[in-house]
Design an enzyme around this catalytic site. Structure first.
Site, PDB file in Angstrom:
ATOM      1  CG  ASP A  16      39.448  39.691  43.044  1.00  0.00           C
ATOM      2  OD1 ASP A  16      40.266  40.307  43.748  1.00  0.00           O
ATOM      3  OD2 ASP A  16      38.243  39.973  42.978  1.00  0.00           O
ATOM      4  N   GLY A  43      42.603  43.390  47.251  1.00  0.00           N
ATOM      5  CA  GLY A  43      42.680  42.385  48.314  1.00  0.00           C
ATOM      6  C   GLY A  43      43.509  41.248  47.749  1.00  0.00           C
ATOM      7  CG  HIS A  44      46.815  41.747  46.082  1.00  0.00           C
ATOM      8  ND1 HIS A  44      47.860  42.421  45.499  1.00  0.00           N
ATOM      9  CD2 HIS A  44      45.704  42.140  45.398  1.00  0.00           C
ATOM     10  CE1 HIS A  44      47.400  43.183  44.509  1.00  0.00           C
ATOM     11  NE2 HIS A  44      46.089  43.029  44.436  1.00  0.00           N
ATOM     12  CD  GLN A 226      42.691  47.969  41.735  1.00  0.00           C
ATOM     13  OE1 GLN A 226      43.510  48.786  41.392  1.00  0.00           O
ATOM     14  NE2 GLN A 226      42.562  47.587  42.987  1.00  0.00           N
TER      15      GLN A 226
HETATM   16  P1  GDP Z   1      44.466  38.948  43.757  1.00  0.00           P
HETATM   17  O1  GDP Z   1      43.615  40.103  44.120  1.00  0.00           O
HETATM   18  O2  GDP Z   1      44.795  38.917  42.297  1.00  0.00           O
HETATM   19  O3  GDP Z   1      45.697  38.814  44.608  1.00  0.00           O
HETATM   20  O4  GDP Z   1      43.579  37.641  44.020  1.00  0.00           O
HETATM   21  P2  GDP Z   1      42.654  37.373  45.317  1.00  0.00           P
HETATM   22  O5  GDP Z   1      43.530  37.043  46.458  1.00  0.00           O
HETATM   23  O6  GDP Z   1      41.673  38.463  45.498  1.00  0.00           O
HETATM   24  O7  GDP Z   1      41.815  36.136  44.831  1.00  0.00           O
HETATM   25  C1  GDP Z   1      42.413  34.939  44.460  1.00  0.00           C
HETATM   26  C2  GDP Z   1      41.837  33.827  45.345  1.00  0.00           C
HETATM   27  O8  GDP Z   1      42.144  32.564  44.795  1.00  0.00           O
HETATM   28  C3  GDP Z   1      42.446  33.807  46.742  1.00  0.00           C
HETATM   29  O9  GDP Z   1      41.492  33.330  47.637  1.00  0.00           O
HETATM   30  C4  GDP Z   1      43.599  32.825  46.593  1.00  0.00           C
HETATM   31  O10 GDP Z   1      43.964  32.217  47.825  1.00  0.00           O
HETATM   32  C5  GDP Z   1      42.997  31.825  45.659  1.00  0.00           C
HETATM   33  N1  GDP Z   1      43.935  31.144  44.759  1.00  0.00           N
HETATM   34  C6  GDP Z   1      45.058  31.626  44.166  1.00  0.00           C
HETATM   35  N2  GDP Z   1      45.569  30.724  43.316  1.00  0.00           N
HETATM   36  C7  GDP Z   1      44.776  29.640  43.374  1.00  0.00           C
HETATM   37  C8  GDP Z   1      44.770  28.374  42.695  1.00  0.00           C
HETATM   38  O11 GDP Z   1      45.586  28.068  41.852  1.00  0.00           O
HETATM   39  N3  GDP Z   1      43.753  27.511  43.012  1.00  0.00           N
HETATM   40  C9  GDP Z   1      42.787  27.814  43.929  1.00  0.00           C
HETATM   41  N4  GDP Z   1      41.850  26.910  44.164  1.00  0.00           N
HETATM   42  N5  GDP Z   1      42.764  29.003  44.570  1.00  0.00           N
HETATM   43  C10 GDP Z   1      43.732  29.900  44.292  1.00  0.00           C
HETATM   44  P1  IMO Z   2      42.537  43.189  43.298  1.00  0.00           P
HETATM   45  O1  IMO Z   2      43.836  43.954  43.345  1.00  0.00           O
HETATM   46  C1  IMO Z   2      38.470  42.940  41.768  1.00  0.00           C
HETATM   47  C2  IMO Z   2      36.371  46.731  41.091  1.00  0.00           C
HETATM   48  C3  IMO Z   2      35.188  47.035  41.992  1.00  0.00           C
HETATM   49  C4  IMO Z   2      34.365  47.873  41.030  1.00  0.00           C
HETATM   50  C5  IMO Z   2      35.414  48.679  40.290  1.00  0.00           C
HETATM   51  C6  IMO Z   2      35.676  50.053  40.859  1.00  0.00           C
HETATM   52  O2  IMO Z   2      42.238  42.453  44.551  1.00  0.00           O
HETATM   53  O3  IMO Z   2      42.462  42.351  42.072  1.00  0.00           O
HETATM   54  P2  IMO Z   2      36.884  50.996  43.011  1.00  0.00           P
HETATM   55  O4  IMO Z   2      36.756  50.668  44.467  1.00  0.00           O
HETATM   56  O5  IMO Z   2      38.262  50.790  42.468  1.00  0.00           O
HETATM   57  O6  IMO Z   2      36.356  52.363  42.693  1.00  0.00           O
HETATM   58  O7  IMO Z   2      35.920  49.962  42.259  1.00  0.00           O
HETATM   59  O8  IMO Z   2      36.598  47.915  40.353  1.00  0.00           O
HETATM   60  N1  IMO Z   2      37.640  46.429  41.818  1.00  0.00           N
HETATM   61  C7  IMO Z   2      38.151  45.203  41.927  1.00  0.00           C
HETATM   62  N2  IMO Z   2      37.686  44.006  41.514  1.00  0.00           N
HETATM   63  N3  IMO Z   2      39.681  43.023  42.356  1.00  0.00           N
HETATM   64  C8  IMO Z   2      40.178  44.218  42.757  1.00  0.00           C
HETATM   65  O9  IMO Z   2      41.427  44.364  43.234  1.00  0.00           O
HETATM   66  C9  IMO Z   2      39.383  45.373  42.583  1.00  0.00           C
HETATM   67  N4  IMO Z   2      39.550  46.682  42.878  1.00  0.00           N
HETATM   68  C10 IMO Z   2      38.475  47.309  42.400  1.00  0.00           C
HETATM   69  O10 IMO Z   2      34.535  45.854  42.377  1.00  0.00           O
HETATM   70  O11 IMO Z   2      33.729  47.036  40.106  1.00  0.00           O
HETATM   71 MG    MG Z   3      41.794  40.515  45.067  1.00  0.00          MG
END
Ligand code: GDP
Ligand code: IMO
Ligand code: MG
Length: 425
Positions: A16, A43-44, A226
């Site tokens: 994340d 979840g991207h 991840q």
């Molecule tokens: P990913 O799994 O690495 O793609 O990241 P996620 O989408 O799960 O989580 C990142 C969260 O931070 C999302 O809600 C993005 O919209 C948000 N986000 C990304 N970059 C920034 C930033 O520079 N500032 C803020 N405030 N939010 C951001």
């Molecule tokens: P993105 O790509 C954050 C974490 C789960 C758990 C562990 C194992 O959005 O960054 P799993 O379902 O893979 O067996 O879970 O890994 N986890 C993540 N945490 N971002 C993710 O993906 C994750 N994918 C798995 O919360 O701790």
């Molecule tokens: Mg994510």
């Protein structure tokens, strides 16, 4: 980007970090974006034109018209989740046909894999991994056990029989879990339809496709899921995912030789978050932690769970930079820290017997005290800033410190969720 090499975007913490946003921002420079591991546990989030979109299996280049998207062999696919995602993308008026390629070698997540994930987590009680319950662990277990079903199997005349055989084996295992109730009928119906629906896409030998593209000088970007500290070998085991999230995973997850790896963009948040169980040395349980969660909207993009929050951890970050061979750092969510008077960063771990550790330990820092260095906050809104020179000195000092400690340049600073809130140096 160097000709004939693939550039990589991956997370340096516990996921994340903002990989989706960065891939979306970088993808106009690439012709192909490819996912190499993980599955719908990811979840991207992408934010543009005033709306947000969350991708789970489809690469984050899908919203850039000229970009082709590949789901590599290292990915595990739940056809229901993938097809739903595609419907949502199409509902935004985006054409997916001819732009989405799926490796025949990618393993399939069966409805019973999800059930096995849930049964196993529930049986572990307090010791649970905190999995996303998408069936990731059981699917990779079947892959390593050489009994998984793969995307290419969908094309075989006896696919249904193969499915039934695997399901029967899973049901036997599930029967061993006391009190576990199976309820997959509805999901199974949708799953079989969705698996059939995948035939609409290009099911390919993606290793050949990508190697040939690179040979022709086509720019390709690999998108990690991840984060490095969730890597099955080098993460905070056993609280990890079931794939290799490091840059080395690109080689196996896409079928590329190590010499094919070009730039490695390592993404990190200006602080830390983690969702699920496991060690988190700089975790905060106070008002600062709550502020990070609130301002940063730190709730899981896949499960909606509140994310654990804490200060930036240089011991862990330096380990991730080393393990991935990061060439360029990208710092995310700096704007979330705008309001802090003081910002802390862990620079070492102190063990119970007073020893100072600067290298990330075997147990992931489960039983240590972080040693903090304090920085004055910048107390300025970074949100609208467009170039590095706009940044307040306190923020530049924070950037310089991270660069000096990691011996790596921060090339991009993200100051908001939207595509446009990105400062490239
Ligand atoms: P990913 O799994 O690495 O793609 O990241 P996620 O989408 O799960 O989580 C990142 C969260 O931070 C999302 O809600 C993005 O919209 C948000 N986000 C990304 N970059 C920034 C930033 O520079 N500032 C803020 N405030 N939010 C951001
Ligand atoms: P993105 O790509 C954050 C974490 C789960 C758990 C562990 C194992 O959005 O960054 P799993 O379902 O893979 O067996 O879970 O890994 N986890 C993540 N945490 N971002 C993710 O993906 C994750 N994918 C798995 O919360 O701790
Ligand atoms: Mg994510």
């Amino acid at each position: 980007m160097k000709a004939n090499q693939i550039d990589v975007v991956l997370g340096l913490q516990w996921g994340d970090e903002g990989k989706g946003k960065v891939v979306d921002v970088l993808s106009p420079d690439y012709k192909i974006v490819a996912r190499f591991q993980g599955g719908p546990n990811a979840g991207h989030s992408l934010v543009f034109d005033g709306t947000a979109f969350v991708l789970h299996t489809v690469p984050s280049g899908i919203f850039r018209e000229g970009t082709l998207n590949v789901i590599g062999n290292g990915v595990v696919i739940d056809p229901v989740i993938l097809m739903e995602e595609i419907e949502n993308i199409e509902a935004r008026g985006v054409n997916v046909d001819g732009r989405l390629f799926i490796s025949k070698r990618a393993n399939l997540i069966l409805p019973t894999h999800r059930a096995l994930d849930a049964a196993s987590e529930s049986a572990m009680g307090k010791a649970k991994i905190g999995s996303t319950l998408k069936g990731i662990g059981p699917t990779y277990t079947d892959k390593a056990g050489r009994r998984g079903l793969r995307v290419g199997d969908i094309l075989l005349p006896d696919f249904k029989e193969r499915y039934e055989a695997r399901k029967a084996a899973h049901l036997k295992t599930l029967a061993q879990y006391e009190g576990f109730e199976l309820n997959i009928d509805e999901y199974e119906k949708r799953w079989l339809e969705a698996a059939e629906g995948l035939k609409r896409f290009e099911l390919i030998d993606s290793e050949v496709f990508i190697n040939h593209a690179l040979d022709e000088g086509v720019p390709v970007l690999a998108e990690g899921a991840q984060g490095s500290l969730l890597d099955i070998d080098f993460g905070t085991y056993p609280y990890v995912t079931s794939s290799n999230t490091l840059s080395a995973g690109v080689c196996i997850g896409l079928g590329l030789a190590p010499s094919r790896i070009g730039k490695v963009y390592g993404i990190f948040k200006a602080y830390c978050t983690r969702v699920g169980s496991g060690p988190f040395p700089t975790e905060l349980f106070d008002a600062d932690g709550e502020q990070l969660r609130k301002i940063g909207h730190e709730y899981g993009a896949t499960t909606g769970r509140p994310r654990r929050t804490g200060w930036l951890d240089m011991v862990a970050l330096k380990y991730s930079v080393m393990m991935n061979g990061v060439t360029d750092l990208i710092m995310m969510k700096s704007d979330v820290m705008d309001g802090f008077d003081t910002i802390k960063v862990a620079v070492a771990y102190k063990t119970k017997d007073g020893q100072l550790l600067e290298d990330f330990p075997y147990d992931g820092g489960a039983d240590i005290e972080p040693v903090y260095r304090e920085f004055p906050g910048w107390k300025t809104s970074l949100g609208g800033m467009k170039c590095y020179n706009d940044f307040p000195q306190e923020f530049k000092d924070y950037i310089n410190f991270i660069e000096d400690s990691t011996d790596c340049r921060i090339k991009i600073v993200s100051v908001g969720p939207d595509r446009v809130s990105t400062v490239v140096r």
